[in-house]
Design a protein around this motif. Sequence first.
Motif, PDB file in Angstrom:
ATOM      1  N   ILE A 185       5.744   0.153  -1.398  1.00 42.18           N
ATOM      2  CA  ILE A 185       4.896   0.452  -0.237  1.00 42.18           C
ATOM      3  C   ILE A 185       4.914   1.945   0.080  1.00 42.18           C
ATOM      4  N   GLU A 186       6.065   2.581  -0.164  1.00 38.04           N
ATOM      5  CA  GLU A 186       6.182   4.002   0.156  1.00 38.04           C
ATOM      6  C   GLU A 186       5.293   4.861  -0.746  1.00 38.04           C
ATOM      7  N   THR A 187       5.313   4.583  -2.041  1.00 37.66           N
ATOM      8  CA  THR A 187       4.481   5.367  -2.954  1.00 37.66           C
ATOM      9  C   THR A 187       3.005   4.997  -2.798  1.00 37.66           C
ATOM     10  N   PHE A 188       2.730   3.845  -2.185  1.00 34.49           N
ATOM     11  CA  PHE A 188       1.335   3.521  -1.881  1.00 34.49           C
ATOM     12  C   PHE A 188       0.861   4.345  -0.686  1.00 34.49           C
ATOM     13  N   LYS A 189       1.659   4.265   0.389  1.00 32.36           N
ATOM     14  CA  LYS A 189       1.282   4.978   1.612  1.00 32.36           C
ATOM     15  C   LYS A 189       1.209   6.484   1.377  1.00 32.36           C
ATOM     16  N   GLU A 190       2.214   7.016   0.722  1.00 31.65           N
ATOM     17  CA  GLU A 190       2.288   8.461   0.550  1.00 31.65           C
ATOM     18  C   GLU A 190       1.966   8.846  -0.890  1.00 31.65           C
ATOM     19  N   GLY A 191       0.911   8.221  -1.400  1.00 31.87           N
ATOM     20  CA  GLY A 191       0.461   8.551  -2.740  1.00 31.87           C
ATOM     21  C   GLY A 191      -1.044   8.626  -2.758  1.00 31.87           C
ATOM     22  N   LEU A 192      -1.598   8.671  -3.961  1.00 25.48           N
ATOM     23  CA  LEU A 192      -3.050   8.771  -4.088  1.00 25.48           C
ATOM     24  C   LEU A 192      -3.790   7.621  -3.384  1.00 25.48           C
ATOM     25  N   PRO A 193      -3.327   6.360  -3.531  1.00 28.06           N
ATOM     26  CA  PRO A 193      -4.071   5.269  -2.863  1.00 28.06           C
ATOM     27  C   PRO A 193      -4.144   5.461  -1.349  1.00 28.06           C
ATOM     28  N   GLY A 194      -3.044   5.879  -0.741  1.00 30.97           N
ATOM     29  CA  GLY A 194      -3.032   6.108   0.699  1.00 30.97           C
ATOM     30  C   GLY A 194      -4.011   7.198   1.099  1.00 30.97           C
ATOM     31  N   ALA A 195      -4.037   8.263   0.296  1.00 32.07           N
ATOM     32  CA  ALA A 195      -4.940   9.376   0.597  1.00 32.07           C
ATOM     33  C   ALA A 195      -6.395   8.924   0.466  1.00 32.07           C
ATOM     34  N   LEU A 196      -6.687   8.153  -0.574  1.00 31.02           N
ATOM     35  CA  LEU A 196      -8.063   7.671  -0.761  1.00 31.02           C
ATOM     36  C   LEU A 196      -8.466   6.750   0.385  1.00 31.02           C
ATOM     37  N   MET A 197      -7.509   5.959   0.846  1.00 28.58           N
ATOM     38  CA  MET A 197      -7.786   5.071   1.971  1.00 28.58           C
ATOM     39  C   MET A 197      -8.193   5.892   3.198  1.00 28.58           C
ATOM     40  N   VAL A 198      -7.465   6.986   3.414  1.00 29.08           N
ATOM     41  CA  VAL A 198      -7.767   7.834   4.567  1.00 29.08           C
ATOM     42  C   VAL A 198      -9.152   8.467   4.416  1.00 29.08           C
ATOM     43  N   ILE A 199      -9.515   8.849   3.201  1.00 32.79           N
ATOM     44  CA  ILE A 199     -10.814   9.505   3.005  1.00 32.79           C
ATOM     45  C   ILE A 199     -11.969   8.517   3.176  1.00 32.79           C
ATOM     46  N   PHE A 257      16.735  29.698   0.015  1.00 31.48           N
ATOM     47  CA  PHE A 257      15.917  30.703  -0.677  1.00 31.48           C
ATOM     48  C   PHE A 257      16.391  30.881  -2.118  1.00 31.48           C
ATOM     49  N   ASP A 258      17.005  29.841  -2.656  1.00 32.00           N
ATOM     50  CA  ASP A 258      17.634  30.000  -3.953  1.00 32.00           C
ATOM     51  C   ASP A 258      17.258  28.886  -4.934  1.00 32.00           C
ATOM     52  N   GLY A 259      16.287  28.071  -4.538  1.00 31.63           N
ATOM     53  CA  GLY A 259      15.876  26.984  -5.425  1.00 31.63           C
ATOM     54  C   GLY A 259      14.491  26.507  -5.047  1.00 31.63           C
ATOM     55  N   PHE A 260      13.942  25.641  -5.895  1.00 25.35           N
ATOM     56  CA  PHE A 260      12.569  25.191  -5.686  1.00 25.35           C
ATOM     57  C   PHE A 260      12.486  23.672  -5.678  1.00 25.35           C
ATOM     58  N   MET A 261      11.436  23.176  -5.033  1.00 28.99           N
ATOM     59  CA  MET A 261      11.154  21.745  -5.082  1.00 28.99           C
ATOM     60  C   MET A 261       9.713  21.562  -5.537  1.00 28.99           C
ATOM     61  N   HIS A 262       9.531  20.746  -6.558  1.00 28.52           N
ATOM     62  CA  HIS A 262       8.179  20.496  -7.050  1.00 28.52           C
ATOM     63  C   HIS A 262       7.727  19.127  -6.592  1.00 28.52           C
ATOM     64  N   TYR A 263       6.496  19.084  -6.123  1.00 29.31           N
ATOM     65  CA  TYR A 263       5.966  17.823  -5.593  1.00 29.31           C
ATOM     66  C   TYR A 263       5.086  17.159  -6.640  1.00 29.31           C
ATOM     67  N   HIS A 264       5.344  15.872  -6.880  1.00 30.55           N
ATOM     68  CA  HIS A 264       4.507  15.113  -7.805  1.00 30.55           C
ATOM     69  C   HIS A 264       3.866  13.959  -7.062  1.00 30.55           C
ATOM     70  N   LEU A 265       2.569  14.066  -6.845  1.00 29.96           N
ATOM     71  CA  LEU A 265       1.836  13.053  -6.095  1.00 29.96           C
ATOM     72  C   LEU A 265       1.914  11.710  -6.820  1.00 29.96           C
ATOM     73  N   PRO A 266       2.451  10.664  -6.166  1.00 28.30           N
ATOM     74  CA  PRO A 266       2.469   9.350  -6.819  1.00 28.30           C
ATOM     75  C   PRO A 266       1.035   8.836  -6.994  1.00 28.30           C
ATOM     76  N   ILE A 267       0.662   8.555  -8.224  1.00 23.14           N
ATOM     77  CA  ILE A 267      -0.715   8.111  -8.489  1.00 23.14           C
ATOM     78  C   ILE A 267      -0.780   6.595  -8.550  1.00 23.14           C
ATOM     79  N   ILE A 268       0.093   6.009  -9.353  1.00 18.25           N
ATOM     80  CA  ILE A 268       0.152   4.546  -9.394  1.00 18.25           C
ATOM     81  C   ILE A 268       1.337   4.105  -8.556  1.00 18.25           C
ATOM     82  N   PRO A 269       1.073   3.398  -7.471  1.00 15.05           N
ATOM     83  CA  PRO A 269       2.180   3.032  -6.571  1.00 15.05           C
ATOM     84  C   PRO A 269       3.052   1.925  -7.162  1.00 15.05           C
ATOM     85  N   HIS A 270       4.349   2.002  -6.896  1.00 11.71           N
ATOM     86  CA  HIS A 270       5.220   0.907  -7.318  1.00 11.71           C
ATOM     87  C   HIS A 270       5.971   0.302  -6.138  1.00 11.71           C
TER      88      HIS A 270
END
Lengths: 257, 434
Positions: B396-410, B381-394
């Motif tokens: 497999i991980e940033t592909f799966k858990e980034g914008l391309p992966g989300a678009l694939m699901v949609i 309860f003493d710090g924060f984490m900011h999430y930055h959605l990976p847009i351009i994957p570099h």
Amino acid sequence: MKRRDFLKNTAVFVSGASLSLSTLEFLDPRELLASQPSLRWGFLVNTYKCVGCGFCVKACKIENDIPLEANVTRTWVERYVMTKSGETIRDCPQGALNGYTSKLLDENASGMRAVPDEEVAQAFFVPKLCNHCSTPACVQVCPVGATYQTADGAVLVDRKWCIGCGYCIMGCPYGVRFFHPVERVADKCTFCYHRISKGGNTACAQACPFGARQIGNLRDPNDPVAKAVLKERVGVLRSEYGTKPNVYYIGLNEEVR
Amino acid sequence: MVEQVAQMVVHGEAWTIKDLFVLPNEYVYWSIQIVMYPYMTGLVAGAFVLSSLYHVFNVEKLKEIARYALVFSFALLPVAMLPLLLHLQQPLRGIHVMMTPHFTSAISAFGIVFMTYACIVGAEIWFVYRKFFVESLLRLEAKTGRSSFESILKMIYRIIALGARDLSPEALEADHKAVKLLAGIGIPVACFLHGYAGFIFGSVKANALWMTPLMPVIFICSAVVSGIALCIVSYAIFMELRKWAARRGKNFLLPDAVAHGEHVVDVDHLRSVQGHEVTMTAKYLLIFMTLAITLELLDIIFRGYTAVKSWDILRDVIYEHDFVKIFIMQYGIGNILPFLILLLPGLTVRRAVFASLLVLFGVFMMRWNVVIGGQAFSLTFDGFMHYHLPIIPHDIETFKEGLPGALMVITTPFVIFYFLNMIVPAFMEDKNAH
């Protein structure tokens, strides 16, 4: 016999047989032992003795194959600085892998912070590790049973069965779990189970130059850890979550969460 | 070895920025795919509830959109599982959840609940379309000189007809009853499927934002909202698209015509989405929206009023860090604005579609604010984490858990829906159909 009758009779027979067979309980000697265990691993941290050298973190990472450069760790040391104005500043850069050598406090994105010596009311270090809870939240939430508790109380992860969903990481109130960067499964402190079950010491306790860390058997009245838990004023972390942790702290402050 | 180690990035590190005091192992472990998971499950459940309104409660005006919603719900179904698979660190072991379920875990029942639901939707579609299956099968069997595509189609119909070729009025009446029964059972199961997704979050005691018994109910309401909204939007768009394609002879956009010949699509009678369908559906949308907003606000007010230990950090997250995402994007643009648009008199189709689009966005933001917002603060309860959605994957991980992966699901459900339409035409107009 008609097919319908055959199926009917089979169903009746199978359910009847399984019901009567289920009354016969097979006793496993290990199960018996577990119901009255003479061994329950516990851990004692004396925060007065910790100087924040980080030897325990390094020893743990080397012993348990957690890459030194990866920003995850099975154990870590937190630094607490309380000012005279009542503010508490905490930091833990890289889990204190390299020890605290600077007075600057690392506030991550907010940068480094300096607190003048004359403003410091008190400062101390708190080592953290898995609490091997008696009612572990992580074991409860694992969807495949890859995380389990041994009869002597250690909470372990089966690397061959973990699916990597991260539910246990979310479920742990202490943040001791992480994804192993190489194995790609959930990972956590095991109390060095491979060592203690053969009579050895944990890597962190062995590496600690000041004896701030100690593993022991809470069921043995002559064990130094069990004695300290009985006789000293000790505390545990976040008891409000009902996890019944087994890592006891001497000199625990309200500010330590 | 040393160089390899020097670049080691642990899971979550690529998109997490820590601020102030955060424990060393804390990252945003549940990222965009876990936002997509309740979102897609919600769409499945919501679309099914919409279709059941006609089948169970005999809301006659919703007949056509109900059949569409049912087929679309089936197309969305496999995609509800896709984000989970994309998120797993060991996707090949995903099947363990079905094989060795550990029943104290909320996730372990997923396989059972999901399969039950899939069976119900599949069976309902089968009963709704059985007449069509048999007729198509008979037509294809009678035809001489079948193309290879038609032969495959014939084989598919033959398999899915399951040998039930009886088209007598009694048999069709029995179908009708079965549909009603399945739709009736389906509603609680659909609610359970999604309420249970809410339970997965609501039962995490370590997370101060997630842990509330209201979570499953909030999830169910917002699921129905998003499912209905998606049906309005996609139904209206598909109807226009079909008209446009039929007029210009672009048959590839009409999968049912591709499969069954152009005669199944009657160009002169292709209609637009009907005003009464949309106004009726919009009414249900409003009811569920009111419920969803009430519950969500109740949750925030309750937290603020009771103000337990975690409220200090939650207040920072809700009113400062995520203020724009919660109050502007989710409540403002996603809830209040469409609410007003739908309430204004003289609702046109176009206006309803626009409002539904906003609702879809609002529900997505709600999922985002729950999943990502719940990980925006440290366990200390003493710090924060900011999430930055990976847009351009570099990798497999940033592909799966980034914008391309989300678009694939949609996009996947729409691809499935296209092919599903060849076998189960969702837009078929049949006066005798269920």
